[in-house]
Every structure is written in C-alpha cells, then in structure tokens.
Design an enzyme around this catalytic site. Structure first.
Site, mmCIF file in Angstrom:
data_model
loop_
_atom_site.group_PDB
_atom_site.id
_atom_site.type_symbol
_atom_site.label_atom_id
_atom_site.label_comp_id
_atom_site.label_asym_id
_atom_site.label_seq_id
_atom_site.Cartn_x
_atom_site.Cartn_y
_atom_site.Cartn_z
ATOM 1 N N GLU A 267 -31.981 -7.886 -1.153
ATOM 2 C CA GLU A 267 -32.672 -7.038 0.013
ATOM 3 C C GLU A 267 -34.032 -7.532 -0.277
ATOM 4 O O GLU A 267 -34.836 -7.546 -1.267
ATOM 5 C CB GLU A 267 -32.659 -5.718 -0.311
ATOM 6 C CG GLU A 267 -30.997 -5.219 -0.020
ATOM 7 C CD GLU A 267 -30.940 -3.797 -0.282
ATOM 8 O OE1 GLU A 267 -31.940 -3.048 -0.569
ATOM 9 O OE2 GLU A 267 -29.834 -3.162 -0.060
ATOM 10 N N GLU A 354 -30.843 4.262 5.931
ATOM 11 C CA GLU A 354 -31.308 4.838 4.615
ATOM 12 C C GLU A 354 -31.495 6.412 4.837
ATOM 13 O O GLU A 354 -32.005 6.548 5.935
ATOM 14 C CB GLU A 354 -32.499 3.881 4.034
ATOM 15 C CG GLU A 354 -32.187 2.521 3.715
ATOM 16 C CD GLU A 354 -33.181 1.909 3.009
ATOM 17 O OE1 GLU A 354 -33.081 1.813 1.972
ATOM 18 O OE2 GLU A 354 -34.104 1.557 3.808
#
Length: 398
Positions: A267, A354
C-alpha cells in the site's frame, strides 16, 4: 433511564438551542452537563470545573467561536471527544471535522440542526476517550532519540499488528493490513505517529519493512497450517521505490517462506506517489510481475491524480475513512464513494473502504454495491497471536 458516566459541555450561543441540548443530554442520563454561550465562557468553565468527556459544539458565534475553542482544547486536552451541532453547510462542516482530527481530538459525529434525540443517543453509545486530568505529557516523538529507535529495532520492540479487511456481505476475511506498533518498555504500546517520523529521518524505513515482513510471513506460515491464508498488506513509502534492491529482497523473502507473490499487497499513499520519480515505476512493475498487489492508500485524502493512477500498475484503491464518517449526513461523501467504486470497476481495480465502524455504514455501503471494507466494525489491529485466535472464530461480522 440508566445514567451515563459522562461529563458533557454544550457550547451554543442560541439560548433555546442550548437549553434543548442540555435537556436532551440530561434526559439521556449524562452524569454532568455544563453549558456555555461562547468559546471564552466555555474555556473559563473548563478551568473551573475541569475536563469533560464530550463537547457538543456549535461553530458560528460572536466572540471566541467554536473553531477557536476547539483549537484551545486541542492543545490542553481538556475535552475527550467532539460532537458538532451547526447550521453551517455540509462542506464547511466536513472541513471542520478534518480540523478536529488534526487537532488530535476524537470526532464522535456531526448532528447538524435541529438536534435529534435518537441521533444524539446513538453517538453517546460510542466509546469516548478520557480527557486529560493533569499536565499534558510531551509527545513520545519529542522524547525519542535516534539511538533509542535503533535499539527498538534491534530488540524487536517494533512489532507488527494486523487489521483485517473483510467482505461486507459475508463478513469473511479478505486480507489483513500489517501495521507497526512500538512496544515501548516504559510507555506501553505506541502508535505510528509517535515513531514513524523519526524512522523516516533516520532512514530506517527499510529496516522496519523487512523486519515486519519476516515476522508477518512467519505468521502466514502458521495461518496456512490452520487452514487460513489471507492476503497480507504492507505499507510502503514512495521513497523506498528508488532502491533497485527492493524487489529482489522481497522475492528472496517469498522464496524463503514459501509464499507466493499473490499473497502480498503493498500500500502506497497517493501524496507520496505524486512526488515519486519515474525511476520508481520499475519497482512497481517488478512487484506486479512477482504477483504482488499494489494499493493506492488513503485515496481522496491528498491531491488525487487520475493520470498517475492510470499510469501506475495499481490493483486496489483504498478509500480514505473520512468519506465513510460523513456517509449518513453528507451527500458529497456518498457521491465520492459511488464515483470511486465506478472508477475502480472501470479500471479493473478492487476498492477497499476504510473506517467502517457501524452496521449502518456497512448497510449503506452495501446499497452502493461496495464489496470490501476495513474498520473497527470487523476488528481493531491485533497481535499475531490474537489474529490466529480471531481467525479461528470466523465469521465474526456476518
């Protein structure tokens, strides 16, 4: 009505609205409720009465307004959490929520006006961090030294914690993000902001990455023996991509632990990618050629570049948690999520949302056809041993 062990301060310049809020809070069983008509009065009240758990805060008022009040209590830590209650437009309130986070305050929610009893009741059920009761401690980052952080690496004090990504429909685990925590011998477990800037300045990010990978891949071997093999995601900085040895070192670890590249995702934050030199693209390509996934993290939180997104070989978009926080009351957040889901589909990339904390958020995202999420609704970051135990109890979010 059960009593809530909460001290709440209502900051509202309109006398009727203030009285209404105070009455609702007392009706909901709050232990103590204080009220102030402006920021100066509120700060004086805090000095006299002490810290409060929650500030229910309007923003626009004469004299010291809500923004100035929040800035003052952000420095003093005399308020544990903030609930906004304002007639300002949604885009302005969203900006204020970002300010609240930057000030280090916990944001519980945005009620708007008129105040709704059930919405307030729902927010008061959330976990509320305690305000400071004494002098504000110096941040751990200020006290940390280079020799201390180097010793922490050598002594294994920087440990991986794991937060699952989950299927919003079934609750099944799609993968886990590997996060760093400092198990400090005297300060307890410290979060990344307490030590990451120091690691960056000391050029120790590679040492952290490969140390985390070794421990996480050992855990992956244990999980495979128990019938679990979730994808593991590691945070990678754009500055690390300029090292020609990066991909070969990762490949060597995969061979040593018998793990396929498809079991890993890396990421990268979009802000870092905007600064990344073109030479870093070859490492991204190498990682993809090894079968690894690539995720653009905190998408929408920085200065998004669609050109960069299309040019680099990403497989996943991680949408910033701020959009989920505003999902129930800010139409722009729903539009941003829907647009990102459509963008991911058009580009052949998966989208992970998220910051999912409630069933309401989950159901709303399902209606938008979102498949994968991450957040406290499913699980908080946990140690490797806790993760093994947790996986044995799947499914947990169905």
């Amino acid at each position: 009505m059960p009593r809530l062990p909460l001290r709440v301060l209502v900051l509202e310049d309109h006398s009727f609205q203030r009285a209404l809020a105070v009455r609702m809070l007392r009706q909901l069983g709050c232990r103590e409720v204080f009220e102030a008509a402006d920021g100066a009065e509120a700060l004086a009240l805090l000095r006299e009465a002490g810290p409060v758990d929650i500030a229910l805060c309007d923003l626009r008022m004469d004299g010291v307004d809500g923004l100035e009040f929040l800035q003052a209590v952000g420095a003093s830590r005399q308020v544990g959490s903030v609930i906004l209650c304002s007639e300002l437009s949604g885009d302005l309130r969203r900006s204020v929520r970002q300010i609240v986070s930057l000030l280090g305050l916990e944001f519980l929610g945005d009620l708007g006006k008129p105040l709704c009893l059930e919405a307030l009741r729902s927010l008061l059920k959330k976990p509320v961090p305690a305000p400071a009761t004494g002098p504000v401690p110096r941040p751990a980052l200020e006290a940390a030294r280079e020799d201390e952080i180097r010793h922490a690496l050598q002594a294994g004090q920087l440990q991986p914690y794991y937060q699952p990504k989950f299927d919003l429909r079934t609750g099944q685990v799609r993968g886990v993000e590997v996060l760093a925590r400092w198990a400090h011998p005297s300060r307890g477990v410290l979060p990344p902001p307490a030590f990451m800037p120091l690691l960056e300045r000391c050029k120790l990010m590679d040492a952290l990455l490969f140390g985390q990978m070794e421990l996480a891949l050992e855990l992956h071997c244990q999980m495979r023996r128990h019938g679990h093999a979730p994808n593991m995601a590691f945070n990678l900085q754009a500055a690390q991509l300029v090292d020609d040895a990066l991909a070969p070192r990762i490949r060597a670890l995969l061979v040593r632990y018998g793990v396929s590249g498809a079991s890993l995702t890396f990421e990268l934050t979009e802000s870092g990618l905007l600064q990344a030199p073109q030479t870093s693209i070859k490492n991204l390509v190498r990682l993809r050629m090894m079968g690894c996934g690539l995720a653009i993290d905190d998408f929408g939180a920085g200065f998004s570049s669609l050109q960069r997104l299309c040019a680099l070989p990403f497989t996943e978009i991680k949408l910033d948690a701020e959009f989920v926080r505003g999902l129930g009351h800010e139409p722009r957040c729903q539009v941003a999520i829907s647009s990102t889901l459509a963008l991911g589909k058009a580009l052949g990339m998966s989208v992970v949302v998220e910051g999912i904390e409630t069933q309401e958020q989950r159901q709303h995202l399902l209606r938008l056809d979102c498949a994968t999420g991450q957040g406290y609704l499913c699980a908080r970051p946990m140690s490797g041993g806790q993760l093994l135990h947790w996986l044995g109890k799947q499914p947990v979010c169905a």
